[in-house]
Enzyme design. Structure first.
Site, short mmCIF file in Angstrom:
data_model
loop_
_atom_site.label_atom_id
_atom_site.label_comp_id
_atom_site.label_asym_id
_atom_site.label_seq_id
_atom_site.Cartn_x
_atom_site.Cartn_y
_atom_site.Cartn_z
CG HIS A 145 5.91 -17.23 20.08
ND1 HIS A 145 4.63 -17.21 19.58
CD2 HIS A 145 6.57 -18.18 19.35
CE1 HIS A 145 4.52 -18.10 18.61
NE2 HIS A 145 5.69 -18.70 18.46
CB THR A 146 10.28 -16.19 25.82
OG1 THR A 146 11.39 -16.79 25.14
CG2 THR A 146 9.41 -17.30 26.35
#
Length: 604
Positions: A539-540
């Site tokens: 979930h960067t």
């Protein structure tokens, strides 16, 4: 993989291909590679992932516009359509196979203290690789974006874009205030549910949480997950947005096209085109209107820096002539990271053990024909929850912990795939997991959803084929670790609920390798385990941060236009100033939808 598992996957893929084959009239037919590439297009989109595929679809709705969509990878694999085996796609040629740089406070149990960072390298990008979970985050996330000066990005502003994409298959949700019907993206539940999944939900109710749609009015609670799944198979953004429009004459999709740089006029600071390489040949293509960068939170800043846009001193060090000194390109990197590998043993034959309960002919035929059975589980995830630690406001619907519940664990596939995707060494596997391999179990992946730690992306060299340096700086802020410990404790309490004790659930209590010197079950022990088994949810976000003129760290404005470079827009997770409170695929699709309208408003 074991030969039996390989055979099962191959058989499922073959049957699926025979029964659901491609044809020219098939709305899900495979995307053909562009046979010719013109010298110029109105728009060039870099990256055919969760946002780029959406933008290509929406821009080619305008018949007079021509669009070139560039994708470094090829098409999705047939095997990748099986939700349960999402993890087996990692570390293949469909994955960029990124790794972090050595971490001081995380990834300690992996080779060279580096964590795996899977990212999809194919049409659909990471939506073709991920665990298919459809999660929007908390409405406060988007209101925070708006209140920080990003006009037009509040929850009420972005909700219509979530609805626009969505074709929800749950009749109780579809067409309501919070869920769309008739969009390109099919969303629904898995075609299978085990007694363990039901026990997870009931356990949450015992602990005082509601069973609810956490994508609806409230987020705090427990739910059976919804995912981007269609008839039991993956519904990537390629399947949803590209395949139905693949025959539009104004859309060219070029696969296996590795972008070398964006061409920027150094005098006018205008993006004029893109240079890329395809099968050994280099192309330079002009963009008459805009270049849209949708390569993701890792590749977007990398491409910008290769193009001469980024921290000037760093670019010079790598032998790149700076065109624009933008020190915040690649900064503000943050991610959801938690403890992977907890195993809760049970005494009932209910868990998903792939070698005995999945890879057999009745299950394969049932799945192929009807889309059910355990093979339809969303990466093995049967439950999601958002709960509060002692640090959260008890009166506000703003949970700070997310749980992913699986009706299996690290030991459920005979050690053939999952342990490699998670990164465990042979030493850890043999000492800790191998003694209990293929026993019935369940697991929970706990994480803190409001991370304070920040890292960055930097170039390793000026070679466009060289992977960038990824430093998430995990747990550099002590609060991230403290809340993750609270998340682990919540999982232990959950395991002791009556619902899960019906299966005699208990934590596999062998001391985790490397933490034997810590007193068991203390905060120091959990911190040690978390640091050794840190795992990304992929979930960067944040590396091309969106912000108003008053924010000196903003790389793009609220229109997603790159500050200081004309005719260049960024639209992917990199623009998110703060990570949403959950999985990021659905928010990225939303960004693609909104970006498309912003571009149309500019040029129409």
């Amino acid at each position: 993989m074991l030969p039996g598992r390989e055979f099962g996957l191959a058989l499922t893929s073959l049957l699926s291909w025979l029964l659901f084959g491609d044809s020219s009239s098939d709305p899900e037919g495979f995307v053909r590679d562009a046979s010719t590439i013109r010298s110029e297009y109105d728009f060039i989109i870099i990256g055919a992932g969760s946002a780029g595929a959406v933008i290509a679809n929406r821009l080619t709705e305008v018949e007079g516009w021509s669009v070139l969509l560039l994708e470094a990878g090829d098409d999705e694999s047939i095997t990748g359509q099986i939700p349960l085996f999402a993890g087996s796609l990692q570390l293949t040629n469909l994955d960029w196979q990124y790794k972090t740089v050595p971490q001081d406070n995380g990834c300690q149990g992996y080779a060279n203290r580096k964590c795996n960072w899977p990212r999809g390298k194919m049409l659909g990008g990471s939506s073709s690789l991920n665990y298919l979970l459809y999660v929007r985050g908390n409405k406060r996330d988007y209101d925070k974006w708006r209140d920080d000066g990003n006009v037009g990005w509040g929850y009420d502003d972005v909700l219509p874009y979530f609805l626009k994409s969505e074709d929800n298959q749950n009749p109780f949700l579809a067409g309501t205030k919070y869920h769309g019907k008739g969009g390109y993206l099919t969303v629904g539940e898995a075609g299978y549910r085990s007694p363990l999944g039901a026990a997870f939900i009931q356990g949450g109710v015992e602990m005082g949480y509601q069973n609810r749609d956490c994508n609806g009015e409230f987020q705090t609670g427990f739910m059976f997950p919804q995912g981007t799944v269609r008839r039991g198979r993956r519904c990537s953004t390629s399947k949803a947005f590209l395949r139905p429009v693949r025959n539009r004459p104004n859309l060219h999709i070029s696969k296996n096209s590795h972008v070398l740089k964006i061409i920027i006029d150094p005098d006018t600071k205008t993006a004029t085109g893109v240079q890329f390489e395809k099968r050994g040949r280099k192309y330079v293509v002009k963009a008459n209107k805009e270049v849209v960068l949708s390569a993701g939170s890792i590749a977007s800043p990398q491409i910008l820096m290769l193009s001469g846009v980024g921290p000037a001193a760093h670019l010079k060090e790598k032998g790149i002539t700076p065109i624009l000194d933008q020190p915040y390109v690649g900064e503000n990197l943050h991610d959801h990271v938690g403890l992977i590998g907890m195993v809760f043993l049970i005494d009932k034959p209910y868990s998903v053990i792939s070698t005995t309960r999945v890879m057999n002919l009745p299950v394969i035929l049932n799945y192929t024909l009807f889309g059910g059975t355990t093979m339809s589980l969303l990466g093995g995830v049967e439950g999601l929850a958002w709960v509060k630690s002692r640090f959260a406001d008890p009166a506000d619907d703003s949970p700070d912990i997310q749980l992913h519940f699986g009706s299996g664990s690290e030991i459920s596939d005979d050690g053939t795939a999952v342990r490699f995707a998670h990164g465990f060494s042979d030493e850890v596997w043999n000492e800790y997991y191998k003694p209990i391999v293929n026993r019935d179990s369940w697991s929970v992946f706990p994480l803190f959803i409001h991370p304070k730690s920040r890292g960055n992306i930097r170039l390793n060299s000026n070679d466009p084929y060289d992977k960038p340096l990824i430093n998430p700086n995990y747990f550099s802020d002590a609060r991230d670790l403290e809340v993750t410990v609270e998340a682990v404790k919540f999982c232990l309490a959950l395991s002791k609920t009556e619902a899960l004790q019906k299966f005699s659930s208990r934590l596999y209590d062998k001391p985790f390798p490397g933490c034997e010197d810590q007193p068991l079950w203390t905060d120091d022990y959990w911190k040690c385990w978390i640091k050794r088994s840190s795992f990304t949810l992929a979930h960067t976000v944040g590396t091309c941060k969106m912000g108003p003129d008053s924010d000196p760290a903003a790389v793009v404005d609220p229109q997603l236009r790159f500050r200081g470079i004309k005719h260049l827009r960024v639209a992917d997770t990199s623009i998110m100033p703060i990570v949403p409170s959950g999985n990021t695929n659905a928010p990225t699709i939303m960004v693609g939808e909104k970006a498309s309208d912003l571009i149309k408003q500019t040029w129409l």
